[in-house]
Design an enzyme around this catalytic site. Structure first.
Site, PDB file in Angstrom:
ATOM      1  N   ASP A   1      54.553  86.131  28.178  1.00  0.00           N
ATOM      2  CA  ASP A   1      55.511  85.646  27.192  1.00  0.00           C
ATOM      3  C   ASP A   1      54.761  84.967  26.031  1.00  0.00           C
ATOM      4  OD1 ASP A   1      57.476  84.417  25.777  1.00  0.00           O
ATOM      5  OD2 ASP A   1      58.269  83.229  27.441  1.00  0.00           O
ATOM      6  N   GLY A   2      54.861  85.548  24.847  1.00  0.00           N
ATOM      7  CA  GLY A   2      54.163  85.019  23.675  1.00  0.00           C
ATOM      8  C   GLY A   2      54.635  83.620  23.317  1.00  0.00           C
TER       9      GLY A   2
ATOM     10  N   GLU B   1      51.949  90.667  25.091  1.00  0.00           N
ATOM     11  CA  GLU B   1      53.195  91.458  25.025  1.00  0.00           C
ATOM     12  C   GLU B   1      53.992  91.170  26.297  1.00  0.00           C
ATOM     13  OE1 GLU B   1      55.032  94.046  23.194  1.00  0.00           O
ATOM     14  OE2 GLU B   1      56.288  93.779  24.980  1.00  0.00           O
TER      15      GLU B   1
ATOM     16  N   SER C   1      60.266  92.805  18.138  1.00  0.00           N
ATOM     17  CA  SER C   1      61.406  93.662  17.813  1.00  0.00           C
ATOM     18  C   SER C   1      62.464  92.801  17.125  1.00  0.00           C
ATOM     19  CB  SER C   1      61.921  94.378  19.063  1.00  0.00           C
ATOM     20  OG  SER C   1      61.970  93.493  20.137  1.00  0.00           O
ATOM     21  N   ASP C   2      63.652  93.330  16.975  1.00  0.00           N
ATOM     22  CA  ASP C   2      64.684  92.596  16.243  1.00  0.00           C
ATOM     23  C   ASP C   2      65.093  91.336  17.012  1.00  0.00           C
ATOM     24  OD1 ASP C   2      65.191  94.705  14.110  1.00  0.00           O
ATOM     25  OD2 ASP C   2      65.413  95.836  15.954  1.00  0.00           O
TER      26      ASP C   2
ATOM     27  N   ASP D   1      54.346  90.917  15.992  1.00  0.00           N
ATOM     28  CA  ASP D   1      54.933  92.256  15.884  1.00  0.00           C
ATOM     29  C   ASP D   1      56.053  92.363  16.916  1.00  0.00           C
ATOM     30  OD1 ASP D   1      55.543  94.894  15.580  1.00  0.00           O
ATOM     31  OD2 ASP D   1      53.693  95.664  16.422  1.00  0.00           O
TER      32      ASP D   1
ATOM     33  N   HIS E   1      52.557  99.749  10.648  1.00  0.00           N
ATOM     34  CA  HIS E   1      51.384  99.076  11.230  1.00  0.00           C
ATOM     35  C   HIS E   1      50.325  98.725  10.189  1.00  0.00           C
ATOM     36  CE1 HIS E   1      53.016 100.928  15.060  1.00  0.00           C
ATOM     37  NE2 HIS E   1      53.080  99.621  15.225  1.00  0.00           N
TER      38      HIS E   1
ATOM     39  N   PRO F   1      64.739  90.015  24.105  1.00  0.00           N
ATOM     40  CA  PRO F   1      63.528  89.221  24.352  1.00  0.00           C
ATOM     41  C   PRO F   1      62.875  88.649  23.102  1.00  0.00           C
ATOM     42  CG  PRO F   1      63.127  91.558  24.801  1.00  0.00           C
ATOM     43  CD  PRO F   1      64.600  91.406  24.572  1.00  0.00           C
TER      44      PRO F   1
ATOM     45  N   ASP G   1      53.349  98.972  21.590  1.00  0.00           N
ATOM     46  CA  ASP G   1      52.960 100.381  21.390  1.00  0.00           C
ATOM     47  C   ASP G   1      51.489 100.521  21.026  1.00  0.00           C
ATOM     48  OD1 ASP G   1      52.878 100.095  18.357  1.00  0.00           O
ATOM     49  OD2 ASP G   1      54.959  99.585  18.784  1.00  0.00           O
TER      50      ASP G   1
HETATM   51  N1  SPD Z   1      64.370  97.431  13.728  1.00  0.00           N
HETATM   52  C1  SPD Z   1      63.141  97.554  14.422  1.00  0.00           C
HETATM   53  C2  SPD Z   1      62.179  96.471  14.131  1.00  0.00           C
HETATM   54  C3  SPD Z   1      61.001  96.656  14.996  1.00  0.00           C
HETATM   55  C4  SPD Z   1      59.820  95.911  14.603  1.00  0.00           C
HETATM   56  N2  SPD Z   1      58.725  96.108  15.528  1.00  0.00           N
HETATM   57  C5  SPD Z   1      58.276  97.424  15.673  1.00  0.00           C
HETATM   58  C6  SPD Z   1      57.135  97.530  16.602  1.00  0.00           C
HETATM   59  C7  SPD Z   1      56.096  98.447  16.109  1.00  0.00           C
HETATM   60  N3  SPD Z   1      54.828  98.136  16.646  1.00  0.00           N
END
Ligand code: SPD
Length: 280
Positions: free
Chosen positions: A138-139, A107, A159-160, A157, A63, A164, A87
């Site tokens: 939805d961003g 988010e 996820s992979d 920020d 972060h 989504p 988070d």
């Molecule tokens: N491989 C996991 C990548 C996740 C990236 N985002 C993480 C969110 C933390 N706020």
């Protein structure tokens, strides 16, 4: 009873696991499987669709690095947009700056926010900040349709790029983010691991370079992400990733565990294999 381990498998010959002491939450949202559990090594940990996202014990590696290179260099930081980050760790870092007047966070998954508030309050310490406008939505649609004023900094920020977050690694999404940036503004995103997600990393950086004109990947370490090695990419049309505002950085680095001005200047150094593949 056998030990309980949470294991993220990357390839047939590589995985990363943490010993779990207690399962705190497991549920399925409209978008993904959400799991939160207690680990001996890193404390409370969040995983989405089987992939580690963050933990109480190592979240600052991620972060601080997603937020501060942009926040200490953008000419203005009054208006900040965070896409993803359910988070709460990224908006926490953004809202450490008194110069921020308005921070919108979009988010997609309300369940991630709800359960993070419940089980990860040590990460999301800024949920009640009056400057935060939290939207569950939805961003991708937001940046496409919004008529909001431009933002000084936009942080993705996500996820992979599976599930989504897939549409967040995409040219039209990046074009919309660019359109929403104020003059000198900065767009930054997490850009995966160049070793384990090689194609995603290179394709993303090259696409960002095409869209923004300047895209500078920077390097760090996140212990719970497989090989540990991690990147973010700093994009700007008319700014400078090394134009650190000394007073802003000095003020913020006192509360950081990882980020400081030396890290900032060093993290943009490109390993030779990356230089070669990016043609730099
Ligand atoms: N491989 C996991 C990548 C996740 C990236 N985002 C993480 C969110 C933390 N706020």
């Amino acid at each position: 009873m056998a030990d309980d381990w949470y294991v993220e498998k990357f390839e047939d010959n590589l995985s990363f696991g943490l010993k779990v002491t207690k399962r705190l939450f497991e549920g399925k949202s409209d978008f993904q499987k959400v799991e939160i559990f207690e680990t001996e090594r890193f404390g409370t940990t969040l995983a989405l669709d089987g992939l580690y996202q963050t933990s109480a014990g190592d979240e600052y590696f991620y972060h601080e690095m997603i937020a501060h290179p942009a926040m200490t260099t953008a000419p203005n930081i009054e208006r900040v947009l965070v896409i993803g980050g359910g988070d709460g760790g990224t908006v926490r870092e953004v809202l450490r700056y008194p110069q921020v007047k308005f921070c919108k966070m979009v988010e997609i998954d309300g369940l991630v926010i709800e359960q993070s508030k419940e089980h990860l309050p040590m990460i999301g310490t800024a949920w009640d900040d009056p400057r935060l406008d939290l939207v569950v939505g939805d961003g991708i649609a937001y940046v496409k349709e919004t008529k909001d004023e431009p933002y000084d900094v936009i942080i993705l920020d996500g996820s992979d790029p599976v599930g989504p977050a897939e549409g967040l690694f995409n040219e039209s999404f990046f074009e919309n983010c660019k359109r929403m940036l104020a003059k000198g503004g900065v767009f930054v995103m997490q850009s995966e691991n160049p070793l384990l997600f090689k194609d995603v990393f290179y394709e993303t950086v090259l696409l960002l370079e095409k869209v923004f004109g300047q895209a500078d990947p920077y390097f760090g370490y996140v212990p719970i992400y497989g090989a540990g090695y991690w990147t973010w990419t700093y994009c700007t049309v008319d700014g400078d990733h090394l134009a650190i505002k000394e007073d802003r950085a000095e003020q913020i680095e006192q509360s950081c565990k990882w980020y400081n001005r030396d890290i900032h200047r060093g993290c943009f150094a490109l390993p030779n294999e990356v230089k070669k593949r990016l043609g730099r």
